[in-house]
Design a protein around this motif. Structure first.
Motif, short mmCIF file in Angstrom:
data_model
loop_
_atom_site.label_atom_id
_atom_site.label_comp_id
_atom_site.label_asym_id
_atom_site.label_seq_id
_atom_site.Cartn_x
_atom_site.Cartn_y
_atom_site.Cartn_z
N THR A 276 0.87 -1.04 0.02
CA THR A 276 0.04 0.08 0.00
C THR A 276 0.86 1.31 -0.01
N THR A 279 2.37 1.95 -3.35
CA THR A 279 1.29 2.39 -4.18
C THR A 279 1.27 3.75 -4.07
N HIS A 288 0.92 4.73 -11.60
CA HIS A 288 -0.06 4.02 -11.25
C HIS A 288 0.23 2.30 -11.25
N ILE A 289 0.09 1.59 -10.12
CA ILE A 289 0.22 0.50 -10.05
C ILE A 289 -1.11 -0.12 -8.98
N LYS A 290 -1.21 -1.43 -9.13
CA LYS A 290 -2.27 -1.92 -8.06
C LYS A 290 -1.67 -2.25 -6.64
N ALA A 291 -2.29 -1.93 -5.78
CA ALA A 291 -1.67 -2.22 -4.46
C ALA A 291 -1.89 -3.77 -4.01
N ARG A 292 -0.96 -4.45 -4.62
CA ARG A 292 -0.98 -6.01 -4.39
C ARG A 292 0.56 -6.62 -4.12
N ILE A 295 2.44 -8.10 -8.35
CA ILE A 295 2.32 -7.25 -9.41
C ILE A 295 2.76 -7.55 -10.80
#
Ligand code: PLP
Length: 322
Positions: A276, A279, A288-292, A295
């Motif tokens: 998180t 991100t 912009h990336i997904k908070a995972r 990835i």
């Protein structure tokens, strides 16, 4: 591409009268070494039409456990076609063991669904199927009276990586779905290619699922530019992905394997408790990336080598502060 879309002559494609859609379909058929092509709204639709053109209600298609056509298309073949999937485990390179595939073909017995189709995907998570694997899978399909469909959403990435023309891959299949809107860079659309009979059937099915479009030449024009101008340049996306993987692999907290990068995808594992914060840190820099923790990073024609370096630099900065 926008200019080509603006200038495109159009007509009513439901009546086959849109000259730009007709040009796109002729071009796609010619490049892929198939008789005919059909413009579809999306890769999901194009795969559905391909599968339904081979299978009737109560038939089944054999497909990889993690394949897009099985896992990521809302179960469309089952819901809309009453076609049962027979998923098979895939290895790290996206290949099903062909002995498993052969064992899954059902005998002609009323207890079973009828096995009708073998479905491959290429590239699969950025990995390129070896040509000899496709050949062996095709021979297996033919021996068992199965149709042979390729989810070739990203098949041009595979061809560019192998240094072959697309038809070396696509000629081996009865039907192939290709996305114009992925690495090829068009805003919308896919094409399904195959023989005239099957594409005629797919045209009927497309109407049935609400995919018959009218003056679709406006979007087809983007697809023509994509096929004519954006194929060879994919090599740049591939080298950008490798550059990204190599840069990120130097960051201790991340797990990235450059040797796994074959085309335009990089997979990165980040410590779950940092995802998180990473991100948010990147978002503040316009990345912009997904908070995972896991990835997927995909390079494409809107991204330059300098952009790649910006991303590597920002990630390095984040982890050096911790
Ligand atoms: C994107 C994609 C599709 C489907 O494409 P949509 O146009 O998003 O419906 C199918 N298969 C693969 C492998 C894809 O990457």
């Amino acid at each position: 591409m926008r200019e080509a879309m603006l200038d495109a002559p159009v007509g009513d494609d439901v009546f086959g009268e849109d000259p730009t859609v007709n040009r796109l379909e002729a071009l796609a058929a010619e490049m892929t070494g198939q008789e005919a092509a059909l413009f579809a709204t999306s890769g999901t639709q194009s795969n559905l039409l391909g599968i339904m053109s081979h299978c009737q209600r109560g038939d089944e298609y054999i497909v990889g456990q993690d394949a897009h056509t099985y896992k990521l298309e809302g179960g469309g073949a089952a819901v809309l076609g009453s076609i049962q999937p027979q998923p098979i485990a895939m290895d790290a390179n996206g290949c099903m063991n062909l002995e498993d595939v052969a064992a899954a073909v059902k005998p002609d017995d009323f207890h079973f669904a009828r096995s009708r189709l073998l479905c491959l995907e290429n590239t699969v998570s950025g990995k390129v199927l070896p040509l000899d694997y496709i050949e062996r899978a095709g021979a297996l399909a033919a021996r068992n009276g199965l149709g042979f469909h390729l989810d070739g959403a990203r098949a041009f990435n595979a061809a560019v990586k192998l240094g072959v023309d697309i038809d070396v891959i696509t000629r081996q299949f009865d039907t192939v779905s290709i996305c114009l809107s992925k690495g090829l860079g068009a805003p919308v659309g896919s094409v399904l290619v195959g023989d005239k009979g099957r594409i005629g059937e797919a045209r009927r099915l497309r109407k049935m699922v609400g995919g018959g479009m009218r003056q679709a030449g406006i979007i087809a024009a983007g697809g023509i530019v994509a096929l004519e101008q954006n194929v060879a340049r994919m090599a740049q996306d591939h080298s950008n992905a490798m550059r990204l993987a190599q840069g990120l692999s130097k960051i201790e907290e991340l797990s990235v394997e450059p040797n796994d990068v074959q085309t335009n995808m990089v997979f990165m594992t980040c410590p779950p408790d940092r995802a998180t914060a990473l991100t948010e840190f990147l978002a503040a820099k316009g990345i912009h990336i997904k908070a995972r923790p896991q990835i997927r990073l995909v390079t494409h024609l809107d991204m330059t080598e300098a952009d790649i370096d910006t991303v590597i630099h920002a990630m390095t900065e984040f982890f050096s502060k911790s």
